[in-house]
Write a protein that holds these residues in place. Structure first.
Motif, PDB file in Angstrom:
ATOM      1  N   LEU A 147       0.857  -1.180   0.000  1.00 17.24           N
ATOM      2  CA  LEU A 147       0.000   0.000   0.000  1.00 17.24           C
ATOM      3  C   LEU A 147       0.893   1.229   0.000  1.00 17.24           C
ATOM      4  CD1 LEU A 147      -2.576  -1.098   2.739  1.00 17.24           C
ATOM      5  CD2 LEU A 147      -2.594  -1.610   0.287  1.00 17.24           C
ATOM      6  N   LYS A 148       0.618   2.147  -0.912  1.00 15.64           N
ATOM      7  CA  LYS A 148       1.494   3.307  -1.077  1.00 15.64           C
ATOM      8  C   LYS A 148       0.681   4.596  -1.038  1.00 15.64           C
ATOM      9  CE  LYS A 148       4.964   0.779  -3.756  1.00 15.64           C
ATOM     10  NZ  LYS A 148       6.020   0.899  -2.733  1.00 15.64           N
ATOM     11  N   GLU A 149       1.334   5.639  -0.552  1.00 11.75           N
ATOM     12  CA  GLU A 149       0.664   6.923  -0.410  1.00 11.75           C
ATOM     13  C   GLU A 149       0.155   7.441  -1.748  1.00 11.75           C
ATOM     14  OE1 GLU A 149       1.420  11.358   1.577  1.00 11.75           O
ATOM     15  OE2 GLU A 149       3.050   9.896   1.503  1.00 11.75           O
ATOM     16  N   ASN A 152      -3.200   6.367  -2.489  1.00  8.42           N
ATOM     17  CA  ASN A 152      -4.109   6.604  -1.359  1.00  8.42           C
ATOM     18  C   ASN A 152      -4.215   5.392  -0.439  1.00  8.42           C
ATOM     19  OD1 ASN A 152      -4.859   9.294  -2.130  1.00  8.42           O
ATOM     20  ND2 ASN A 152      -6.158   8.399  -3.720  1.00  8.42           N
ATOM     21  N   TRP A 153      -3.135   4.616  -0.356  1.00 11.26           N
ATOM     22  CA  TRP A 153      -3.049   3.465   0.548  1.00 11.26           C
ATOM     23  C   TRP A 153      -4.096   2.401   0.218  1.00 11.26           C
ATOM     24  CZ3 TRP A 153       1.475   3.812   2.806  1.00 11.26           C
ATOM     25  CH2 TRP A 153       1.991   5.073   3.115  1.00 11.26           C
ATOM     26  N   HIS A 177      -8.281   1.753   7.127  1.00 11.98           N
ATOM     27  CA  HIS A 177      -6.973   1.149   7.318  1.00 11.98           C
ATOM     28  C   HIS A 177      -6.240   1.693   8.529  1.00 11.98           C
ATOM     29  CE1 HIS A 177      -2.624   0.456   6.168  1.00 11.98           C
ATOM     30  NE2 HIS A 177      -3.149  -0.746   6.117  1.00 11.98           N
ATOM     31  N   THR A 180      -2.764   3.931   8.425  1.00 13.46           N
ATOM     32  CA  THR A 180      -2.750   5.126   7.574  1.00 13.46           C
ATOM     33  C   THR A 180      -4.026   5.951   7.646  1.00 13.46           C
ATOM     34  OG1 THR A 180      -3.686   4.031   5.614  1.00 13.46           O
ATOM     35  CG2 THR A 180      -1.291   3.851   5.945  1.00 13.46           C
ATOM     36  N   ALA A 182      -6.567   5.425   5.756  1.00 18.81           N
ATOM     37  CA  ALA A 182      -7.219   5.413   4.444  1.00 18.81           C
ATOM     38  C   ALA A 182      -8.581   4.729   4.557  1.00 18.81           C
ATOM     39  CB  ALA A 182      -6.350   4.679   3.431  1.00 18.81           C
ATOM     40  N   SER A 319      -8.245  11.395   5.935  1.00 14.72           N
ATOM     41  CA  SER A 319      -8.147  10.095   6.591  1.00 14.72           C
ATOM     42  C   SER A 319      -9.199   9.992   7.688  1.00 14.72           C
ATOM     43  CB  SER A 319      -6.751   9.892   7.170  1.00 14.72           C
ATOM     44  OG  SER A 319      -6.479  10.853   8.171  1.00 14.72           O
ATOM     45  N   TRP A 325      -1.582   9.712  10.539  1.00 15.98           N
ATOM     46  CA  TRP A 325      -0.422   9.069   9.920  1.00 15.98           C
ATOM     47  C   TRP A 325       0.325  10.141   9.144  1.00 15.98           C
ATOM     48  CZ3 TRP A 325       2.177   4.597  10.035  1.00 15.98           C
ATOM     49  CH2 TRP A 325       2.867   4.135   8.924  1.00 15.98           C
ATOM     50  N   GLU A 359       6.811  -0.244   4.287  1.00 13.03           N
ATOM     51  CA  GLU A 359       6.184   0.903   3.633  1.00 13.03           C
ATOM     52  C   GLU A 359       5.941   2.049   4.612  1.00 13.03           C
ATOM     53  OE1 GLU A 359       5.833   1.388   0.534  1.00 13.03           O
ATOM     54  OE2 GLU A 359       6.198  -0.617  -0.262  1.00 13.03           O
TER      55      GLU A 359
END
Length: 382
Positions: A147-149, A152-153, A177, A180, A182, A319, A325, A359
């Motif tokens: 999951l990456k920023e 948007n995770w 999530h 994060t 998300a 979020s 986060w 991550e």
């Protein structure tokens, strides 16, 4: 000669917060005034009616007896009514709900029910560490989907599908999530269910944060109701300030619930009856409870945003959930070094993102489980 220990212990370490909070406590005993923004343990009390119900239930004849492994019928009805009210999901309380003594228990029991040693489960990176430790203790192989920023995770479905080989039995998801914040969405849930059917695997969504600072609570079970391919865990820990009560739930098909019950019934002798009665009361609270709780968290989050701004951290304001986060300042090489800087230089504890996976290396997590006064004090220190 030392007593030999099980090989499985080499696969896990003591839970991060178990060690770190002991370190924080030792600093306090040495005179440091530590502001704890690390762990997500709600500091506000449960609703007064819940506490009253607990006390009254303790006086009932038989309250100290062993209880049904499936939980009280009245408690399962309360869970079903709550799912219908919050998520518009219809559950059969007799067959599709299993009370849990917290989510960690559920994670272990679900893993034991559906995975053999050597099987594979997919877990997000970053993620709640309990998904990893349960698999490691059971000798289940782990594969990470990232999951990456910049996304948007949210999961990359192509990546997940590429990881679903013949050994894959289960995919853990967790929306909203943690860590994060998300928010999930029905498009993601639908794609996950379609993949589960295609690959004949189980999707398990861990859903304890959907009522915290979230205008639209969603459930994986909203996709098409209960099926053989989906399970969902939920909890009263965050939404009702009942973390220490250890009350959760597993929802899914009768067949899947019975698989987990076969494991669970060999590990405990039922949840304490007064806790089930108090939890039933909590689940029947009206929307004013959630609004009041979220009003408090909204004020706290605004202050944590100020703290993050002062520390030159970057964060997203869309979020949800119980945490903020944030990406750490560029001059720090990891969230761990930044966390130590805050702890030892500012007497403020926040959780380094690396705890949740690679991550999260350049991130830190601030909890909203502290008073406005404490958060303002942290701002003043930093």
């Amino acid at each position: 000669m030392a007593i030999r220990i099980a090989n499985r212990l080499s696969q896990v370490e003591e839970y991060y917060f178990s060690k770190k909070l002991a370190e924080v406590e030792s600093l306090k005993q040495a005179g440091a005034d530590i502001i704890n923004l690390g762990i997500g343990s709600p500091d506000m009390p449960p609703h007064p009616d819940v506490k009253t119900e607990l006390v009254h239930a303790c006086d009932q004849t038989g309250s100290n007896h062993y209880q049904s492994y499936r939980g009280l019928e009245s408690f399962r009805r309360a869970i079903a009514n709550w799912y219908k009210s919050i998520y518009e999901v219809q559950l059969n309380p007799a067959t599709q709900i299993l009370p849990l003594m917290g989510s960690k228990e559920g994670i272990m029991h679900v893993s034991m029910a559906f995975c053999n040693p050597g099987d594979t489960v997919l877990v997000p990176n970053p993620c709640y560490p309990a998904y990893l430790s349960a698999s490691k203790l059971l000798n289940i192989n782990l594969k990470f989907y990232h999951l990456k920023e910049e996304n948007n995770w949210l999961p990359d479905m192509d990546e997940i599908e590429s990881l679903c080989d013949e050994s894959c039995r289960m995919i853990w998801t967790n929306y909203p999530h943690m860590p994060t914040g998300a928010n999930g969405n029905m498009d993601v849930f639908r794609q996950l269910v379609e993949l589960a059917k295609k690959k004949n695997i189980l999707i398990v969504n861990d859903n304890p944060y959907s009522l915290i600072l979230n205008d639209k609570p969603e459930s994986l079970l909203q996709v098409e109701g209960v099926s053989e391919y989906v399970l969902e865990m939920n909890s009263l820990s965050k939404s009702h300030n009942m973390a220490g009560f250890r009350v959760g739930m597993l929802c899914g098909s009768e067949k899947n619930i019975n698989h987990v019950l076969k494991v669970k019934s060999n590990f405990d002798s039922g949840m304490y009856k007064p806790i089930q009665i108090a939890a039933s009361k909590a689940l029947a609270l009206d929307s004013d409870w959630y609004q009041e709780l979220n009003n408090s968290y909204q004020k706290r989050r605004a202050l944590v945003w100020k703290l993050a701004d002062k520390l030159n951290c970057q964060y997203k304001k869309d979020s949800v959930g119980l945490f903020v986060w944030a990406r750490i300042p560029d001059q720090f090489d990891s969230g761990e070094s930044f966390s130590d800087h805050l702890l030892y230089q500012k007497s403020v504890f926040a959780t380094p993102g690396i705890v949740f996976g690679q991550e999260g290396k350049k991130y830190i997590r601030f909890s909203l489980c502290a008073t406005e006064e404490s958060i303002q004090q942290a701002i003043n220190r930093c």
